[in-house]
Design a protein around this motif. Structure first.
Motif, mmCIF file in Angstrom:
data_model
loop_
_atom_site.group_PDB
_atom_site.id
_atom_site.type_symbol
_atom_site.label_atom_id
_atom_site.label_comp_id
_atom_site.label_asym_id
_atom_site.label_seq_id
_atom_site.Cartn_x
_atom_site.Cartn_y
_atom_site.Cartn_z
ATOM 1 N N ARG A 311 29.299 33.854 32.834
ATOM 2 C CA ARG A 311 29.962 35.494 31.988
ATOM 3 C C ARG A 311 31.641 35.803 32.499
ATOM 4 N NH1 ARG A 311 26.922 41.878 32.876
ATOM 5 N NH2 ARG A 311 25.900 40.513 31.350
ATOM 6 N N LEU A 312 32.542 36.212 31.415
ATOM 7 C CA LEU A 312 33.900 36.018 31.753
ATOM 8 C C LEU A 312 34.477 38.412 32.115
ATOM 9 C CD1 LEU A 312 36.661 35.274 32.477
ATOM 10 C CD2 LEU A 312 36.825 35.643 29.808
ATOM 11 N N LEU A 313 34.944 38.452 33.255
ATOM 12 C CA LEU A 313 34.807 39.872 33.901
ATOM 13 C C LEU A 313 36.349 39.648 33.744
ATOM 14 C CD1 LEU A 313 32.017 40.475 35.904
ATOM 15 C CD2 LEU A 313 32.139 40.987 33.520
ATOM 16 N N SER A 314 36.658 40.576 33.007
ATOM 17 C CA SER A 314 38.305 40.765 33.516
ATOM 18 C C SER A 314 38.817 42.371 32.604
ATOM 19 C CB SER A 314 39.565 39.105 31.977
ATOM 20 O OG SER A 314 41.034 39.920 32.365
ATOM 21 N N GLY A 315 40.262 42.376 33.099
ATOM 22 C CA GLY A 315 41.064 43.767 33.512
ATOM 23 C C GLY A 315 41.787 43.120 32.047
ATOM 24 N N LEU A 330 32.977 30.586 25.703
ATOM 25 C CA LEU A 330 31.796 31.354 26.600
ATOM 26 C C LEU A 330 31.640 32.652 25.708
ATOM 27 C CD1 LEU A 330 34.685 31.970 30.072
ATOM 28 C CD2 LEU A 330 31.886 30.930 29.881
ATOM 29 N N ALA A 331 30.812 33.011 25.484
ATOM 30 C CA ALA A 331 30.396 34.055 24.460
ATOM 31 C C ALA A 331 30.119 35.176 25.481
ATOM 32 C CB ALA A 331 28.858 33.017 24.090
ATOM 33 N N ASP A 332 29.414 34.993 26.755
ATOM 34 C CA ASP A 332 29.391 36.641 27.168
ATOM 35 C C ASP A 332 31.298 37.235 27.871
ATOM 36 O OD1 ASP A 332 28.999 39.550 28.542
ATOM 37 O OD2 ASP A 332 27.613 37.792 29.053
ATOM 38 N N ALA A 333 32.031 37.649 27.879
ATOM 39 C CA ALA A 333 33.265 38.296 27.975
ATOM 40 C C ALA A 333 33.272 39.469 28.022
ATOM 41 C CB ALA A 333 34.553 37.246 26.984
ATOM 42 N N ARG A 334 34.094 40.314 28.967
ATOM 43 C CA ARG A 334 34.410 41.606 28.829
ATOM 44 C C ARG A 334 35.452 41.819 29.154
ATOM 45 N NH1 ARG A 334 29.436 43.744 30.288
ATOM 46 N NH2 ARG A 334 27.999 42.226 29.879
ATOM 47 N N HIS A 335 36.515 42.761 28.122
ATOM 48 C CA HIS A 335 37.789 42.605 28.401
ATOM 49 C C HIS A 335 38.039 44.437 29.034
ATOM 50 C CE1 HIS A 335 37.348 44.683 24.366
ATOM 51 N NE2 HIS A 335 36.903 44.299 24.037
ATOM 52 N N ASP A 336 39.365 44.558 29.502
ATOM 53 C CA ASP A 336 39.364 45.846 29.859
ATOM 54 C C ASP A 336 38.605 46.564 30.781
ATOM 55 O OD1 ASP A 336 42.395 46.157 27.810
ATOM 56 O OD2 ASP A 336 40.527 46.485 26.294
ATOM 57 N N ALA A 337 38.070 45.804 30.971
ATOM 58 C CA ALA A 337 37.340 46.227 32.553
ATOM 59 C C ALA A 337 37.979 46.028 33.686
ATOM 60 C CB ALA A 337 36.143 45.044 32.924
ATOM 61 N N GLN A 340 35.797 49.401 38.259
ATOM 62 C CA GLN A 340 34.101 49.682 38.522
ATOM 63 C C GLN A 340 33.710 49.397 37.322
ATOM 64 O OE1 GLN A 340 37.226 51.330 39.277
ATOM 65 N NE2 GLN A 340 37.232 53.266 40.289
ATOM 66 N N ASP A 341 34.135 49.155 36.409
ATOM 67 C CA ASP A 341 33.475 48.169 35.392
ATOM 68 C C ASP A 341 32.711 46.791 35.912
ATOM 69 O OD1 ASP A 341 34.029 50.412 33.097
ATOM 70 O OD2 ASP A 341 36.235 49.682 32.688
ATOM 71 N N LYS A 342 33.477 46.126 35.938
ATOM 72 C CA LYS A 342 33.103 44.793 37.084
ATOM 73 C C LYS A 342 31.753 45.267 37.817
ATOM 74 C CE LYS A 342 37.808 42.875 36.516
ATOM 75 N NZ LYS A 342 38.343 41.386 37.279
ATOM 76 N N LEU A 343 31.826 46.205 38.602
ATOM 77 C CA LEU A 343 30.957 46.321 39.480
ATOM 78 C C LEU A 343 29.597 46.559 38.776
ATOM 79 C CD1 LEU A 343 30.858 46.736 42.664
ATOM 80 C CD2 LEU A 343 31.575 49.162 43.103
ATOM 81 N N PRO A 367 35.778 44.855 44.798
ATOM 82 C CA PRO A 367 35.137 45.589 44.816
ATOM 83 C C PRO A 367 33.505 44.605 44.484
ATOM 84 C CG PRO A 367 36.805 46.895 44.464
ATOM 85 C CD PRO A 367 37.146 45.337 44.287
ATOM 86 N N VAL A 368 34.550 43.987 42.926
ATOM 87 C CA VAL A 368 33.147 42.742 43.132
ATOM 88 C C VAL A 368 33.284 41.680 43.462
ATOM 89 C CG1 VAL A 368 34.516 41.760 41.271
ATOM 90 C CG2 VAL A 368 32.071 41.946 40.574
#
Length: 463
Positions: A311-315, A330-337, A340-343, A367-368
């Protein structure tokens, strides 16, 4: 210019670019003008500015992230070794067994009652049991340290062997902290090299990351061969200068240069064009892309082959995150995190029963990293992230994470072997001591030999 903003605030004079990558994960410097907010700890890259301080101390974004990290650290899942769970009842059972044997032998043969009890205490001395895990962990951490991987929490190796989900930050972790020239679009019939040399020579007058990337992509002798006069940089816009014929040129944003950018342009870009008053001057466009670390793809492929979910967790913004995710599959990618979102994302995985590895480098990852079952920080990252991480990879070589997991799995196997040996040794020798067939000197010799076997097996990890 070049210094970090000392507090949260807003600009009241000047215009600049701020590098917030360590705090937010944004890969590109952000333009900040009068009235815009700036964050404590972000770097001023463009020009001197005057700011009004609005938050100091615990009220700043920096300190809010630190406080969130401290709370996450106290809520982190704990791991308890099997040996630690059985040690206390084992010792109590041994004492009861020795006392019972003493009582029985007082009726059978009082002259042997004491040494039977002593033999039981010696043969069951939990040296092998106590050394089973620590000896393996110390040998494994020593081997990793020689490769520049520092394990700051020994329990992390045990958990690293059990992870089934790996989460990664993007900016500065999977990618390097610089951009590279990816594509050049120039007028038909013109010389590409001439346009690039002209742009690189002008870009050399700026410290902006895109300017520096353009300079790095052009041979130094080519850039030096194009003279410019009166070069001036406009913060947040670009550069302008006069060529040898007195003609004014601009390098920078589309609006600054006077061209209309393509609507489907996803990558950061700068334009170069002469300023001769025409509505659509001839121009060249230089597009840039993030640079993946050399061993990023190899690490992800290794983890995939081991059945680990990625999983990709990125701000960073959506376009930049999706571009990197597509390049890496990478199929699972989160942006603008946000932090708090990452945690929240990581805690959701833990509530589902997953063992989670987190790899990051920025303050926003603190935090994460503190919450993850196992956390890895890179050597170039923020000091606070390194302090809270379980493992620090010096030299920022991502490939060492795959190697560390391999060592962790071998370490777990050695621990199981050591525990099996300790259990087998006690299963054989305790009955012999109870029957009076194992004198104290033999019990002491067996206890020492069992400890040597455990330590010798653990030393295989140091190779």
């Amino acid at each position: 210019m070049g210094q970090a903003f000392p507090a949260d605030g807003c600009l009241i004079e000047g215009r600049t670019q701020a590098d917030e990558s360590l705090l937010t994960g944004e890969s590109r410097p952000l333009v900040r003008g009068v009235g815009d907010a700036v964050i404590a700890g972000s770097l001023n890259l463009g020009a001197p500015v005057l700011m009004r301080v609005t938050q100091v101390g615990h009220g700043t974004r920096h300190q809010q992230i630190v406080a969130l990290m401290q709370r996450a650290l106290t809520e982190r899942p704990s791991t308890v070794r099997w040996a630690d769970r059985v040690a206390a009842p084992f010792v109590g059972g041994v004492l009861l067994l020795a006392a019972a044997a003493f009582g029985v032998w007082m009726h059978v043969d009082p002259s042997r009652a004491v040494w039977v009890a002593v033999s039981i205490l010696i043969v069951t001395c939990p040296c092998a049991l106590s050394l089973a895990a620590p000896s393996a962990l110390i040998a494994a951490t020593g081997a990793l340290a020689r490769r520049g991987v520092l394990v700051q929490r020994l329990d992390a190796l045990e958990t690293l062997a059990q992870i089934d989900v790996a989460c990664f930050d993007k900016t500065g972790t999977l990618t390097e902290d610089r951009l590279a020239l990816a594509q050049v679009v120039w007028p038909d019939g013109d010389d590409l090299q001439a346009w690039q040399r002209r742009a690189a020579a002008l870009a050399a007058h700026s410290r902006h990351p895109l300017s520096q990337a353009l300079v790095r992509a052009t041979p130094s002798e080519d850039a030096a061969s194009w003279p410019w006069h009166g070069a001036r940089e406009q913060a947040g816009q670009g550069l302008e200068a006069l060529d040898a014929d007195g003609r004014r040129w601009r390098l920078g944003s589309a609006a600054w240069v006077g061209v209309v950018p393509p609507t489907d342009l996803a990558r950061p870009a700068v334009w170069l064009a002469p300023q001769d008053g025409t509505a659509a001057p001839p121009h060249a466009r230089f597009e840039f892309d993030e640079v993946l670390r050399p061993d990023t793809a190899g690490l992800l492929q290794s983890l995939r082959e081991q059945g680990i979910r990625l999983r990709l967790l990125s701000g960073d913004r959506a376009g930049a995150v999706q571009a990197v995710a597509q390049r890496l599959g990478l199929a699972d990618a989160r942006h603008d995190a946000t932090p708090q979102d990452k945690l929240a994302s990581l805690r959701a995985l833990q509530r589902q029963g997953h063992r989670v590895l987190m790899v990051g480098d920025g303050l926003n990852d603190g935090p994460v990293l503190a919450q993850a079952d196992v956390s890895v920080a890179l050597g170039h990252g923020a000091a606070l992230a390194q302090q809270r991480a379980d493992i620090v990879v010096l030299g920022s070589r991502l490939g060492e994470i795959a190697h560390a997991r391999g060592v962790a799995r071998r370490c777990a196997a050695v621990v199981r072997q050591n525990l099996a040996w300790a259990a087998g040794y006690n299963a054989v020798c305790v009955p012999l001591a109870l029957l009076g067939w194992l004198p104290p000197w033999a019990a002491g010799l067996g206890m020492a030999l069992s400890s040597l076997v455990v330590v010798g097996n653990a030393l295989r990890l140091a190779r």
